[in-house]
Write an enzyme that holds these catalytic residues in place. Structure first.
Site, PDB file in Angstrom:
ATOM      1  N   ASN A 149       5.239   7.348  -5.717  1.00  0.00           N
ATOM      2  CA  ASN A 149       5.602   7.808  -4.374  1.00  0.00           C
ATOM      3  C   ASN A 149       4.470   7.658  -3.354  1.00  0.00           C
ATOM      4  O   ASN A 149       4.602   8.083  -2.214  1.00  0.00           O
ATOM      5  CB  ASN A 149       6.050   9.275  -4.415  1.00  0.00           C
ATOM      6  CG  ASN A 149       4.939  10.229  -4.830  1.00  0.00           C
ATOM      7  OD1 ASN A 149       3.834   9.810  -5.187  1.00  0.00           O
ATOM      8  ND2 ASN A 149       5.219  11.520  -4.796  1.00  0.00           N
ATOM      9  N   LYS A 150       3.358   7.069  -3.766  1.00  0.00           N
ATOM     10  CA  LYS A 150       2.226   6.935  -2.853  1.00  0.00           C
ATOM     11  C   LYS A 150       2.435   5.779  -1.867  1.00  0.00           C
ATOM     12  O   LYS A 150       3.368   5.001  -2.000  1.00  0.00           O
ATOM     13  CB  LYS A 150       0.931   6.739  -3.643  1.00  0.00           C
ATOM     14  CG  LYS A 150       0.532   7.963  -4.466  1.00  0.00           C
ATOM     15  CD  LYS A 150       0.326   9.191  -3.591  1.00  0.00           C
ATOM     16  CE  LYS A 150      -0.302  10.368  -4.333  1.00  0.00           C
ATOM     17  NZ  LYS A 150       0.571  10.975  -5.336  1.00  0.00           N
ATOM     18  N   ILE A 151       1.516   5.662  -0.909  1.00  0.00           N
ATOM     19  CA  ILE A 151       1.690   4.670   0.153  1.00  0.00           C
ATOM     20  C   ILE A 151       1.683   3.250  -0.416  1.00  0.00           C
ATOM     21  O   ILE A 151       2.307   2.350   0.136  1.00  0.00           O
ATOM     22  CB  ILE A 151       0.618   4.864   1.238  1.00  0.00           C
ATOM     23  CG1 ILE A 151       1.007   4.090   2.498  1.00  0.00           C
ATOM     24  CG2 ILE A 151      -0.768   4.496   0.733  1.00  0.00           C
ATOM     25  CD1 ILE A 151       0.244   4.502   3.736  1.00  0.00           C
TER      26      ILE A 151
END
Length: 377
Positions: free
Chosen positions: A185-187
């Site tokens: 879910n990180k950038i």
């Protein structure tokens, strides 16, 4: 039927598949190979660090950073309360004691005032772990000066802030060691993984050594220290290389999403998280709102019924059962981190979020929050 809007899904918009296919064609499937070497160099170059070491997760990176910092049984590590448990767990892995610091209102990160108070009162402070929450960078100039004054190793938990800058420097490169996460879910993502960055060659070598089971160079298996299976795989590093090629675009898009939310909620009861401080640019990993007249859990459940994923803000570490009895520094009766948890909600912020879907989020938020019905916390 409208497709479900996710909080922060992967944005596979680069050449990820070609790198993965290359790894398979070359049969580099292990936690070693050319993609790992290249990925380490490319991340280090992107953030302006001298060295990068690819690891299996951000948590693994934080654990290794604490080991290299010399943290062990009986030591104190100062860390903020408003964060994810992975910021604190590695401290306990090392047999050290976490001491929790409340946030400031300007950044939602570790309060430098309270950090200074803790330094004055606590003994055997070996390290400080400062987390850059939701991509916002902490007050690093003062925090770094305090660590230097008191002789503490400064570790940046930059797992949420890859691409954020402070006085022109990337988060993760301001302290002694920085750690990024590439969780799904990180950038940017490698599905699971992380990177440790540093400007100290001996630190980088020690972290890589520990992450590869502390296997010494010898014609036989020789292990001269306790090691860990913490290296990233060559396949996942290939995904990371493709992701990195579009990271700048992802940051621009998430910052635009934040600005669009700010504009849309301007005349409503919904308040946006703090704006960038002077000389700071956040990657805006997640756009977060504060709800003065609504229970965030009720809003989250309502949005879920409308096919929109949202998430409560971090439940502070001083509220967690596994940290019961741990010292906690706060400046007022209601801790700022408690207030942020009580009133905060993370909204869909993915770099592949369409304008149409963001408008749908805004419409549902306003319809629930500004319909005249107050739902107390």
């Amino acid at each position: 039927m409208n497709q479900r809007i996710l909080l922060s899904p992967p944005d596979m918009s680069g050449n990820e598949l070609s790198y993965v296919e290359q790894a398979f064609q070359d049969n580099w499937i292990a936690p070693a190979g050319p993609h790992i070497d290249a990925f380490e160099e490319e991340i280090a170059t992107f953030v302006g660090a001298k060295y990068g070491v690819a690891v299996s997760s951000g948590t693994a990176g934080l654990h290794l950073a604490l080991i290299v910092a010399g943290v062990s049984t009986g030591d104190i590590v100062l860390c903020q309360s408003f964060t994810f448990a992975a910021s604190v767990n590695p401290i306990i892995y090392q047999g050290a004691t976490p001491v929790l610091i409340d946030s400031d209102q300007e950044t939602w990160n570790m309060s430098a005032d309270l950090l200074e108070e803790a330094f004055k009162k606590e003994v055997k402070v070996r390290a400080v772990v400062v987390t850059h929450i939701y991509g916002q960078v902490a007050e690093m100039k003062r925090i770094k000066a305090l660590c230097a004054e008191y002789g503490a190793f400064l570790i940046e938990d930059a797992c949420e802030s890859l691409g954020s800058t402070y006085d022109g420097k990337h988060s993760g490169t301001i302290g002694d060691i920085g750690v990024y996460s590439f969780n799904g879910n990180k950038i940017m993502t490698t599905s699971g993984g992380g990177m440790v960055v540093t400007n100290h060659v001996l630190v980088a070598k020690q972290i890589k050594y520990l992450a590869t089971q502390s296997k010494s160079q010898a014609p036989y298996y020789l292990h001269e220290a306790v090691g860990y299976n913490y290296r990233l795989s060559n396949v996942l590093a290939g995904i990371g290389r493709g992701q990195l090629q579009t990271l700048d675009k992802k940051i621009v898009k998430r910052r635009c999403i934040f600005e669009d939310y700010k504009q849309a909620f301007q005349d409503t009861s919904v308040q946006m998280m703090p704006l960038d401080q002077e000389n700071v640019q956040s990657n805006r990993w997640l756009s977060v709102v504060l709800l003065e007249n609504q229970n965030p859990l009720a809003v989250m459940n309502f949005l879920n019924e409308q096919g929109i994923e949202s998430r409560l803000t971090w439940n502070p570490m001083h509220r967690q059962p596994f940290l019961k009895g741990v010292s906690f520094y706060k400046a007022q009766e209601q801790a700022i981190s408690d207030y942020l948890f009580a009133r905060g909600l993370c909204l869909p912020s993915g770099s592949n979020l369409s304008k149409e879907d963001q408008n749908r989020v805004v419409e549902q938020m306003i319809s629930f929050c500004d319909n005249g019905k107050e739902v107390p916390y």
